[in-house]
Design an enzyme around this catalytic site. Structure first.
Site, PDB file in Angstrom:
ATOM      1  N   GLY B  55     -57.289 105.847  -9.413  1.00 44.31           N
ATOM      2  CA  GLY B  55     -58.494 105.787  -8.605  1.00 44.31           C
ATOM      3  C   GLY B  55     -58.328 104.784  -7.485  1.00 44.31           C
ATOM      4  O   GLY B  55     -57.514 103.863  -7.579  1.00 44.31           O
ATOM      5  N   SER B  56     -59.090 104.942  -6.402  1.00 43.86           N
ATOM      6  CA  SER B  56     -59.084 103.953  -5.331  1.00 43.86           C
ATOM      7  C   SER B  56     -60.047 102.820  -5.680  1.00 43.86           C
ATOM      8  O   SER B  56     -60.748 102.875  -6.681  1.00 43.86           O
ATOM      9  CB  SER B  56     -59.471 104.606  -4.009  1.00 43.86           C
ATOM     10  OG  SER B  56     -58.433 105.463  -3.597  1.00 43.86           O
ATOM     11  N   GLY B  57     -60.053 101.787  -4.842  1.00 42.21           N
ATOM     12  CA  GLY B  57     -60.898 100.633  -5.100  1.00 42.21           C
ATOM     13  C   GLY B  57     -60.100  99.449  -5.613  1.00 42.21           C
ATOM     14  O   GLY B  57     -60.659  98.390  -5.878  1.00 42.21           O
ATOM     15  N   HIS B  58     -58.782  99.629  -5.761  1.00 40.18           N
ATOM     16  CA  HIS B  58     -57.918  98.554  -6.265  1.00 40.18           C
ATOM     17  C   HIS B  58     -57.003  98.011  -5.180  1.00 40.18           C
ATOM     18  O   HIS B  58     -55.996  97.368  -5.466  1.00 40.18           O
ATOM     19  CB  HIS B  58     -57.079  99.056  -7.440  1.00 40.18           C
ATOM     20  CG  HIS B  58     -57.879  99.705  -8.515  1.00 40.18           C
ATOM     21  ND1 HIS B  58     -58.891  99.045  -9.159  1.00 40.18           N
ATOM     22  CD2 HIS B  58     -57.848 100.957  -9.042  1.00 40.18           C
ATOM     23  CE1 HIS B  58     -59.444  99.867 -10.048  1.00 40.18           C
ATOM     24  NE2 HIS B  58     -58.832 101.037  -9.985  1.00 40.18           N
ATOM     25  N   LYS B 106     -51.392 104.411 -15.480  1.00 36.64           N
ATOM     26  CA  LYS B 106     -52.167 103.430 -16.245  1.00 36.64           C
ATOM     27  C   LYS B 106     -52.929 104.149 -17.358  1.00 36.64           C
ATOM     28  O   LYS B 106     -53.316 105.305 -17.210  1.00 36.64           O
ATOM     29  CB  LYS B 106     -53.116 102.677 -15.307  1.00 36.64           C
ATOM     30  CG  LYS B 106     -52.347 101.719 -14.387  1.00 36.64           C
ATOM     31  CD  LYS B 106     -53.224 100.812 -13.573  1.00 36.64           C
ATOM     32  CE  LYS B 106     -53.599 101.312 -12.192  1.00 36.64           C
ATOM     33  NZ  LYS B 106     -53.204 102.626 -11.765  1.00 36.64           N
ATOM     34  N   ASP B 111     -56.204 109.521 -15.914  1.00 32.20           N
ATOM     35  CA  ASP B 111     -54.888 109.381 -15.290  1.00 32.20           C
ATOM     36  C   ASP B 111     -53.832 110.117 -16.094  1.00 32.20           C
ATOM     37  O   ASP B 111     -53.016 110.852 -15.546  1.00 32.20           O
ATOM     38  CB  ASP B 111     -54.529 107.898 -15.156  1.00 32.20           C
ATOM     39  CG  ASP B 111     -55.333 107.225 -14.052  1.00 32.20           C
ATOM     40  OD1 ASP B 111     -55.140 107.596 -12.887  1.00 32.20           O
ATOM     41  OD2 ASP B 111     -56.164 106.355 -14.353  1.00 32.20           O
ATOM     42  N   HIS B 220     -62.496  98.541 -13.637  1.00 31.64           N
ATOM     43  CA  HIS B 220     -63.523  99.478 -13.191  1.00 31.64           C
ATOM     44  C   HIS B 220     -64.873  99.001 -13.706  1.00 31.64           C
ATOM     45  O   HIS B 220     -65.743  99.791 -14.029  1.00 31.64           O
ATOM     46  CB  HIS B 220     -63.266 100.888 -13.715  1.00 31.64           C
ATOM     47  CG  HIS B 220     -61.865 101.333 -13.535  1.00 31.64           C
ATOM     48  ND1 HIS B 220     -60.901 101.172 -14.493  1.00 31.64           N
ATOM     49  CD2 HIS B 220     -61.248 101.914 -12.477  1.00 31.64           C
ATOM     50  CE1 HIS B 220     -59.755 101.643 -14.047  1.00 31.64           C
ATOM     51  NE2 HIS B 220     -59.934 102.091 -12.833  1.00 31.64           N
TER      52      HIS B 220
END
Ligand SMILES: Nc1ncnc2c1ncn2[C@@H]1O[C@H](COP(=O)(O)OP(=O)(O)O)[C@@H](O)[C@H]1O
Ligand SMILES: Nc1ncnc2c1ncn2[C@@H]1O[C@H](COP(=O)(O)OP(=O)(O)O)[C@@H](O)[C@H]1O
Ligand SMILES: [Mg+2]
Ligand SMILES: [Mg+2]
Ligand SMILES: [Mg+2]
Ligand SMILES: [Mg+2]
Lengths: 194, 331, 331, 194
Positions: B55-58, B106, B111, B220
């Site tokens: 996911g994005s946001g990292h 991960k 995922d 998250h």
């Protein structure tokens, strides 16, 4: 209890409507025990499905495959591959049968294969494994759907994001079970199907 | 929610566009995806491709680690949502140079399933694909019967080590063996001062009081293992190193790498103060890290907090891999 | 105020300790000061020393840019407070290799006076010292009769260019000439979503409503020129590039470097989205930056916001200096 | 009106007390038009001065120099070099006179030299330039100090951090002027001095 391209289409459109209306609620369910995005994920996916359904598929298999590919390539997360696999398995199965019970059985097997969850793990598998036999037996009802979804509330999650919470996942309905409940409700409401 | 964005539903596309256009010397977009690949194709020739994603946001994870000596490609999913198999598959194809592709995944249901499906697609093309599932977060109980533990900031070390090994010509099998050996030696634990707000959701994952912190939070905003009043940095370190020690049995005769990782909204000043306390605490174990990094490497949008990763370096070659020069945006 | 610190009055000492101990390969403390000098003394031999400094709270500035090819030493004052002359003087002595020392000063009364006094001290030792005062922030009116403009994120480019020139052997006079030529071509403007909280003060410099932003804020939470409702990133860019254009007369036939700088609490995702909009806007001027960076380079503790710096590259040699390799924590 | 090591010491201790008591207030004054640290800066400095004063200086010059060095090396910011320079200039001057008026005149010249501010620029120079003549004339009073400090309120800042605000710096008392006011109050209160 046999499915056609038309009934599949109205089933899916009805499902998409329910997802759209309950998008925020599904995400809210996903907040205490997940990452708060299940409604948005499903909504993104069902928009893509609806888009695909504007062109009529040549046959049931093509219809299922289109739905599967739309879900797989837009939803992401855990629910994307699971719903995607469910419809992919129904696509495969539809070459040999158009019986709804048989198709859904194949879908459930696909979900379990993909995600490794068993009944009681507090995932969508709980709803599917409870309701697929009801469809086969012709005894699906709104009440049973509700009970199947509610049953996940007191479970401790063993799979998915909620499993990181251990005991604290108790007391919350599983979001993927709720969205699966809508799928079965949509089925129930699709005229000429059950 | 006050954020510098345009459309909350379009953040990933715009972010990837901003990143690739700002740093064309390192990365470029794979057409029709939100995945990126090294611009310097020459550097990939004849090497095993290493890919990662989630996911994005990292940010800067994952695209910030694509470049010579590190990742070959990275896939940016929706915010906090695993990317889809078709995009992962596109990254596999872009990374493959005939030596196969290794995926760093991960440990999240999403995922794992999406990367698995991508591997199935690659199998049909006869592209050899192997993978490792990183689960470094010790906040969650380890159990055979559940999902197990989350993959968090320690993944950075996995990227670096495998990237260096691949660049130096390791085969797909050798990379897999290396990944398996490295994995159990990376452990991470975090503390949060506030949760992240996913722009699509519009509100934080949880709310902490003005004087509260939470130990063991995930990247998250997954809840952690204990909430309590804010403590001085020293005492946070006491708790986190204590947990790591329970797990790893810290030993002054062994070598360690250390990562102090800011979660997104935590100033570097606080991270350095925390790092200072970590070094003091490790001193008590007679440990002086052989390798150390402090900064925002695996963030969680605007979450305030810090994670601490320790990595026992069992083989000096691993230290060489960590020190191997790379050309990336963010390492 | 929720911060990962120990004693609010001791943050600088602990921060410097954390930074030097985490990165001993790059920097070390100058004894009895909160100033740091390159660990690699060999790299300074025979070169003009470039030093910089100012109040702390802007991490990774200034210590993060000390290392081969960039700064020789940096002085960390109390939070948002200019360092004292004795500490600056210690940095001058540590940086001096017989070729003199050049000081990069930001345009604040305190900085100017303290660096001046340090120069007086160095004069007594016959150490040749010259300096430049950076005043890149266009939010404040330029005036001969006042203090003039503030020095902010654009200082990063000054550090980089002078550091590279010094490393390549430029003399003190050449460095001074270069600094003077470069200075008027660097312009910066910022937008804030929230102010910084100085740990000693315990409350933010100003308070913005949940839907408010402020244009033109400084890096110590100095108030800006206009408050209004939060806007989409595109529109923030419109305002900021508009201001820069008024000042610089952007021209597609010229070359520019661009720095998108996060103020400390702003996630990289937002910075990349903003960068994407900046690149779109520059496209309208037919400008494609020749050099670009996006990240937390000159922060203001936990302030949320972004600054945008444009630097007209009048001489191709400046671009070479920007691209010249360095060994620092944070460039 | 002549200063001795003892009266200098009690003047400074009194000043340090006032700074300590009003530390927060000074920082609050520095918040709307500065960076909110003036009280902390001065407090850090006066703690160092107090420390130095525990050992009695051999003469006035040594006393002034000790104070100057303590301020210069601990305060930082704008006020550090300014107060530091003031005491350094008094140290220089004290080799030729112990007259308070003369000493303070030298201090003011030093402040102006260092910072380049003129009266009316809304800095401590406004207080010093108003009150040094009063000390020389033997007419310093609490009232005059107060008025000198207050006079900065309606000025527009031309130097220091507040100058970045332009017109908006109006309506706030200048923090450095307030701390300088304390210095003169402490002087007024030092027995046997004025
Ligand atoms: N291994 C699994 N097997 C079956 N269902 C799962 C599994 N993991 C997760 N789920 C289902 O997926 C739902 C979460 O979906 P979603 O929120 O869209 O993905 P993510 O958890 O990646 O954010 C859960 O509520 C659960 O019903
Ligand atoms: N150039 C100058 N000349 C005289 N006084 C000045 C000058 N610049 C600043 N000051 C004084 O310094 C005070 C601010 O001191 P302080 O807050 O400690 O430093 P900083 O502004 O660096 O944070 C101002 O209120 C003003 O009285
Ligand atoms: Mg979810
Ligand atoms: Mg998700
Ligand atoms: Mg200050
Ligand atoms: Mg101040």
């Amino acid at each position: 209890m046999t499915l056609t391209v038309d009934t599949l289409t109205s089933w899916m459109n009805n499902f998409a409507d329910k997802i759209e209306v309950n998008k925020q609620y599904l995400s809210d369910l996903d907040t205490p025990i997940g990452d708060g995005d299940h409604g948005f994920n499903m909504s993104r996916g069902m928009k893509a499905v609806r888009e695909k359904l504007t062109t009529k598929s040549v046959d049931l298999q093509a219809g299922f495959k289109n739905i599967a590919m739309a879900l797989i390539s837009t939803v992401g997360g855990a629910s994307g591959p699971l719903y995607g696999t469910a419809f992919l398995e129904m696509a495969k199965k539809s070459s040999s049968t158009d019986d709804l019970g048989e198709l859904l059985k194949a879908a459930l097997a696909g979900i379990q294969n993909r995600g490794g969850a068993k009944p009681g793990d507090k995932t969508m598998v709980d709803v599917w494994s409870e309701l697929v036999p009801e469809v086969k037996a012709g005894t699906l009802s709104k009440d049973k759907i509700e009970r199947a979804v509610e049953s996940t509330k007191d479970m401790v999650a063993k799979k998915g994001r909620a499993s990181y919470l251990g005991e604290r996942s108790k007391g919350h309905v599983d979001p993927g079970s709720e969205s699966s409940g809508y799928l079965f409700e949509a089925l129930l409401e699709t005229e000429g199907l059950l | 929610m006050k954020k510098i964005i345009n459309d909350p539903h379009n953040v990933v596309a715009e972010m990837v566009s901003g990143m690739t256009r700002s740093y064309p010397q390192f990365i470029e977009k794979i057409p029709d995806t939100e995945a990126v690949v090294r611009s310097d194709k020459e550097s990939m020739k004849g090497k095993v491709g290493i890919i990662s994603g989630g996911g994005s946001g990292h940010e800067p994870t994952h695209a910030g680690y694509v470049g010579e000596g590190m990742l070959s490609a990275a896939i940016c999913g929706q915010v906090f949502t695993s990317p889809t198999p078709d995009q992962i598959y596109a990254a596999i194809k872009a990374a493959n140079q005939g030596q196969g592709v290794f995926m760093v995944v991960k440990n999240y249901s999403g995922d794992i399933m999406n990367f698995d499906m991508a591997k199935d697609l690659a199998d049909m093309d006869d592209i050899p694909v192997k993978s490792i599932v990183v689960d470094d977060d010790i906040a969650v109980e380890n159990s055979l019967y559940t999902q197990g533990r989350r993959g968090v900031a320690g993944t950075l070390f996995m990227h670096k080590i495998l990237g260096a090994a691949a660049q130096q010509g390791a085969s797909l099998d050798e990379i897999e063996e290396l990944a398996k050996k490295v994995l159990p030696n990376i452990k991470t634990i975090a503390v949060a001062l506030s949760a992240a707000t996913n722009p699509e959701v519009g509100k934080p994952g949880f709310v902490l009081k003005e004087d509260e912190i939470e130990y063991g939070v995930g990247i998250h905003s997954e809840p952690g293992y204990r909430r309590e009043k804010i403590k001085p940095s020293k005492e946070l370190v006491e708790e986190l190193v204590g947990k790591l020690n329970d797990e790893m049995h810290l030993d002054g005769s062994k070598k360690y790498a250390c990562l102090v990782n800011g979660m997104g909204a935590t100033p570097l000043m606080e991270q350095y103060i925390f790092a200072n306390d970590v070094l003091n605490k490790l001193d008590e174990f007679k440990i002086k890290p052989s390798f150390m990094k402090v900064g925002n490497y695996m963030t969680s949008l605007d979450m305030a907090g810090i994670s601490l990763t320790l990595f026992e370096i069992k083989d000096d070659k691993w230290l060489d891999y960590l020190n191997f020069p790379v050309k990336t945006i963010a390492w």
